[in-house]
Design a protein around this motif. Structure first.
Motif, PDB file in Angstrom:
ATOM      1  N   ASP A   1      12.071 -54.611 -80.806  1.00 27.45           N
ATOM      2  CA  ASP A   1      13.226 -54.984 -81.925  1.00 27.45           C
ATOM      3  C   ASP A   1      13.430 -53.478 -82.301  1.00 27.45           C
ATOM      4  O   ASP A   1      15.071 -53.600 -82.983  1.00 27.45           O
ATOM      5  CB  ASP A   1      13.011 -56.125 -83.048  1.00 27.45           C
ATOM      6  N   ASP A   2      12.792 -52.821 -82.757  1.00 27.86           N
ATOM      7  CA  ASP A   2      13.153 -51.439 -83.852  1.00 27.86           C
ATOM      8  C   ASP A   2      13.130 -50.781 -82.504  1.00 27.86           C
ATOM      9  O   ASP A   2      14.177 -49.238 -82.680  1.00 27.86           O
ATOM     10  CB  ASP A   2      11.607 -50.620 -84.153  1.00 27.86           C
ATOM     11  N   ALA A   3      12.718 -51.198 -81.093  1.00 32.99           N
ATOM     12  CA  ALA A   3      13.059 -49.812 -80.102  1.00 32.99           C
ATOM     13  C   ALA A   3      15.018 -50.211 -79.965  1.00 32.99           C
ATOM     14  O   ALA A   3      15.816 -49.178 -79.736  1.00 32.99           O
ATOM     15  CB  ALA A   3      12.542 -49.989 -79.426  1.00 32.99           C
ATOM     16  N   VAL A   4      15.187 -51.270 -79.698  1.00 35.14           N
ATOM     17  CA  VAL A   4      16.239 -51.199 -79.581  1.00 35.14           C
ATOM     18  C   VAL A   4      17.288 -50.936 -80.709  1.00 35.14           C
ATOM     19  O   VAL A   4      18.787 -50.568 -80.063  1.00 35.14           O
ATOM     20  CB  VAL A   4      16.804 -53.612 -78.860  1.00 35.14           C
TER      21      VAL A   4
ATOM     22  N   PHE B   1       9.809 -43.176 -79.222  1.00 34.35           N
ATOM     23  CA  PHE B   1      10.717 -44.063 -78.417  1.00 34.35           C
ATOM     24  C   PHE B   1      11.278 -43.618 -76.498  1.00 34.35           C
ATOM     25  O   PHE B   1      10.456 -44.559 -75.422  1.00 34.35           O
ATOM     26  CB  PHE B   1      12.264 -44.321 -78.721  1.00 34.35           C
ATOM     27  N   LYS B   2      11.266 -42.599 -75.580  1.00 30.97           N
ATOM     28  CA  LYS B   2      10.457 -41.469 -75.111  1.00 30.97           C
ATOM     29  C   LYS B   2       9.274 -42.213 -74.865  1.00 30.97           C
ATOM     30  O   LYS B   2       8.899 -42.394 -72.967  1.00 30.97           O
ATOM     31  CB  LYS B   2      10.776 -40.384 -75.612  1.00 30.97           C
ATOM     32  N   ALA B   3       8.291 -42.319 -75.845  1.00 33.15           N
ATOM     33  CA  ALA B   3       6.774 -42.684 -74.718  1.00 33.15           C
ATOM     34  C   ALA B   3       6.960 -44.430 -74.393  1.00 33.15           C
ATOM     35  O   ALA B   3       5.951 -44.263 -73.193  1.00 33.15           O
ATOM     36  CB  ALA B   3       5.948 -42.874 -75.860  1.00 33.15           C
ATOM     37  N   ILE B   4       7.766 -44.745 -75.522  1.00 30.29           N
ATOM     38  CA  ILE B   4       7.658 -45.977 -74.328  1.00 30.29           C
ATOM     39  C   ILE B   4       8.835 -46.520 -73.120  1.00 30.29           C
ATOM     40  O   ILE B   4       7.914 -47.100 -72.301  1.00 30.29           O
ATOM     41  CB  ILE B   4       8.914 -46.958 -75.699  1.00 30.29           C
ATOM     42  N   LEU B   5       9.660 -45.486 -72.969  1.00 32.69           N
ATOM     43  CA  LEU B   5      10.617 -45.210 -72.050  1.00 32.69           C
ATOM     44  C   LEU B   5       9.611 -45.144 -70.738  1.00 32.69           C
ATOM     45  O   LEU B   5       9.178 -45.637 -69.729  1.00 32.69           O
ATOM     46  CB  LEU B   5      11.968 -44.396 -72.313  1.00 32.69           C
ATOM     47  N   GLU B   6       8.373 -43.820 -71.130  1.00 35.13           N
ATOM     48  CA  GLU B   6       7.722 -43.878 -70.285  1.00 35.13           C
ATOM     49  C   GLU B   6       7.149 -44.573 -69.964  1.00 35.13           C
ATOM     50  O   GLU B   6       6.464 -44.419 -68.215  1.00 35.13           O
ATOM     51  CB  GLU B   6       7.263 -41.959 -70.369  1.00 35.13           C
TER      52      GLU B   6
ATOM     53  N   ALA C   1      18.595 -41.496 -78.081  1.00 35.61           N
ATOM     54  CA  ALA C   1      17.423 -41.872 -77.901  1.00 35.61           C
ATOM     55  C   ALA C   1      18.769 -43.011 -76.489  1.00 35.61           C
ATOM     56  O   ALA C   1      18.118 -43.513 -75.306  1.00 35.61           O
ATOM     57  CB  ALA C   1      17.540 -43.775 -78.682  1.00 35.61           C
ATOM     58  N   GLN C   2      20.265 -42.471 -76.673  1.00 38.61           N
ATOM     59  CA  GLN C   2      20.887 -43.432 -75.596  1.00 38.61           C
ATOM     60  C   GLN C   2      20.365 -42.000 -74.282  1.00 38.61           C
ATOM     61  O   GLN C   2      20.517 -43.252 -73.034  1.00 38.61           O
ATOM     62  CB  GLN C   2      22.203 -43.630 -75.709  1.00 38.61           C
ATOM     63  N   ALA C   3      20.873 -41.650 -74.541  1.00 37.97           N
ATOM     64  CA  ALA C   3      20.146 -40.020 -73.481  1.00 37.97           C
ATOM     65  C   ALA C   3      18.722 -40.361 -72.779  1.00 37.97           C
ATOM     66  O   ALA C   3      19.440 -40.775 -71.469  1.00 37.97           O
ATOM     67  CB  ALA C   3      20.649 -38.751 -73.871  1.00 37.97           C
ATOM     68  N   ALA C   4      18.146 -40.638 -73.466  1.00 38.41           N
ATOM     69  CA  ALA C   4      16.217 -40.751 -72.997  1.00 38.41           C
ATOM     70  C   ALA C   4      16.513 -41.985 -72.558  1.00 38.41           C
ATOM     71  O   ALA C   4      16.213 -42.482 -71.078  1.00 38.41           O
ATOM     72  CB  ALA C   4      15.529 -40.765 -74.463  1.00 38.41           C
ATOM     73  N   HIS C   5      17.509 -43.223 -72.994  1.00 35.15           N
ATOM     74  CA  HIS C   5      17.269 -44.370 -72.117  1.00 35.15           C
ATOM     75  C   HIS C   5      17.872 -44.357 -71.000  1.00 35.15           C
ATOM     76  O   HIS C   5      17.667 -45.230 -69.793  1.00 35.15           O
ATOM     77  CB  HIS C   5      18.000 -45.323 -73.128  1.00 35.15           C
ATOM     78  N   ASP C   6      18.928 -43.562 -70.853  1.00 34.07           N
ATOM     79  CA  ASP C   6      19.896 -43.429 -69.281  1.00 34.07           C
ATOM     80  C   ASP C   6      19.464 -43.212 -68.143  1.00 34.07           C
ATOM     81  O   ASP C   6      19.243 -43.651 -67.281  1.00 34.07           O
ATOM     82  CB  ASP C   6      21.454 -43.020 -69.661  1.00 34.07           C
TER      83      ASP C   6
ATOM     84  N   ARG D   1      10.721 -55.459 -71.014  1.00 30.80           N
ATOM     85  CA  ARG D   1       9.420 -55.407 -70.611  1.00 30.80           C
ATOM     86  C   ARG D   1       8.585 -54.041 -71.722  1.00 30.80           C
ATOM     87  O   ARG D   1       6.715 -54.030 -71.457  1.00 30.80           O
ATOM     88  CB  ARG D   1       8.908 -54.183 -69.107  1.00 30.80           C
ATOM     89  N   TRP D   2       9.589 -54.107 -72.139  1.00 30.58           N
ATOM     90  CA  TRP D   2       9.287 -53.392 -73.602  1.00 30.58           C
ATOM     91  C   TRP D   2       8.155 -53.839 -74.793  1.00 30.58           C
ATOM     92  O   TRP D   2       7.718 -55.281 -74.501  1.00 30.58           O
ATOM     93  CB  TRP D   2       9.733 -52.631 -74.758  1.00 30.58           C
ATOM     94  N   PRO D   3       6.519 -53.532 -75.379  1.00 30.45           N
ATOM     95  CA  PRO D   3       5.737 -53.999 -76.139  1.00 30.45           C
ATOM     96  C   PRO D   3       6.090 -54.761 -77.185  1.00 30.45           C
ATOM     97  O   PRO D   3       8.125 -54.421 -77.879  1.00 30.45           O
ATOM     98  CB  PRO D   3       5.109 -53.081 -77.050  1.00 30.45           C
ATOM     99  N   GLU D   4       6.384 -56.201 -77.354  1.00 29.32           N
ATOM    100  CA  GLU D   4       6.926 -56.870 -77.935  1.00 29.32           C
ATOM    101  C   GLU D   4       6.564 -56.716 -79.732  1.00 29.32           C
ATOM    102  O   GLU D   4       7.993 -57.236 -80.212  1.00 29.32           O
ATOM    103  CB  GLU D   4       5.966 -58.327 -77.630  1.00 29.32           C
ATOM    104  N   ALA D   5       5.711 -56.438 -79.821  1.00 34.83           N
ATOM    105  CA  ALA D   5       5.773 -55.540 -81.487  1.00 34.83           C
ATOM    106  C   ALA D   5       6.583 -54.355 -81.529  1.00 34.83           C
ATOM    107  O   ALA D   5       7.149 -54.095 -82.946  1.00 34.83           O
ATOM    108  CB  ALA D   5       4.406 -55.405 -81.858  1.00 34.83           C
ATOM    109  N   GLU D   6       7.198 -53.699 -80.936  1.00 42.84           N
ATOM    110  CA  GLU D   6       8.283 -52.753 -81.372  1.00 42.84           C
ATOM    111  C   GLU D   6       9.259 -52.935 -80.997  1.00 42.84           C
ATOM    112  O   GLU D   6      10.439 -52.333 -80.337  1.00 42.84           O
ATOM    113  CB  GLU D   6       7.479 -51.244 -80.472  1.00 42.84           C
TER     114      GLU D   6
END
Length: 135
Positions: A26-29, A6-11, A38-43, A19-24
Motif C-alpha cells: 500500500d505504501d509503495a503504490v 521503492f527501487k529496491a522493491i522494484l529490483e 517513482a513513476q520513472a523507476a516503475h516504467d 508481487r510486492w511484499p504485502e506489508a509494504e
C-alpha cells in the motif's frame, strides 16, 4: 517510503504490485502515484519485465534436450565398474571365512569347557567363577 526502498522493491519483485511484499504494498503504490521519480523507476522496471517475460515462458528445456543432457553426464567410476567391485567383495569375504575356518577360530571346540576357556582366556586368573552357583 523513500525512493531507495521503492527501487529496491522494484529490483527484487519487478513492476507488478501484486508481487510486492504485502506489508509494504500500500505504501509503495501510494508512493508510485505521488512521486514522479517513482513513476520513472516503475516504467523502467516494467520495460525490463517485458523483456524478461518471454524468457520465463521458455525456461523449461525440451524432453529431447533433457535426455541428451542426462546421457552426457559421466558415470562415476565405481558405478560403471560395479561387477568388479562385487567380485572383489565376494572374494574378500571368501578369503576371510576360509582363513578363519582354517586357522581354527571357526572350528567348534571339542567340549563345553573349551568354550569357556576360549571366551574368558584374558581374564585375571585369580578370579574364580563357579558356573553352577555364582562367584
Amino acid at each position: 517510503m523513500n525512493i531507495e526502498r521503492f527501487k529496491a522493491i522494484l529490483e527484487a519483485y519487478g513492476a507488478d504490485p501484486d508481487r510486492w511484499p504485502e506489508a509494504e504494498r500500500d505504501d509503495a503504490v501510494a508512493f508510485l502515484r505521488s512521486e514522479r521519480s517513482a513513476q520513472a523507476a516503475h516504467d523502467a522496471a516494467a520495460e525490463l519485465d517485458g523483456l524478461l517475460a518471454p524468457a520465463a515462458i521458455s525456461a523449461m528445456p525440451s524432453e529431447i534436450l533433457t535426455a541428451r543432457l542426462l546421457r552426457a553426464v559421466p558415470q562415476p567410476e565405481f558405478l560403471a565398474d560395479w561387477k568388479r567391485v562385487a567380485a572383489a567383495a565376494a572374494l574378500a569375504l571368501a578369503i576371510g571365512l576360509g582363513g578363519g575356518y582354517v586357522s581354527g577360530t571357526l572350528v567348534p571346540p571339542a567340549d563345553e569347557e573349551a568354550y569357556y576357556e576360549i571366551a574368558f582366556d584374558g581374564l585375571d586368573s585369580e578370579v574364580q567363577f563357579d558356573w553352577e552357583g555364582g562367584a
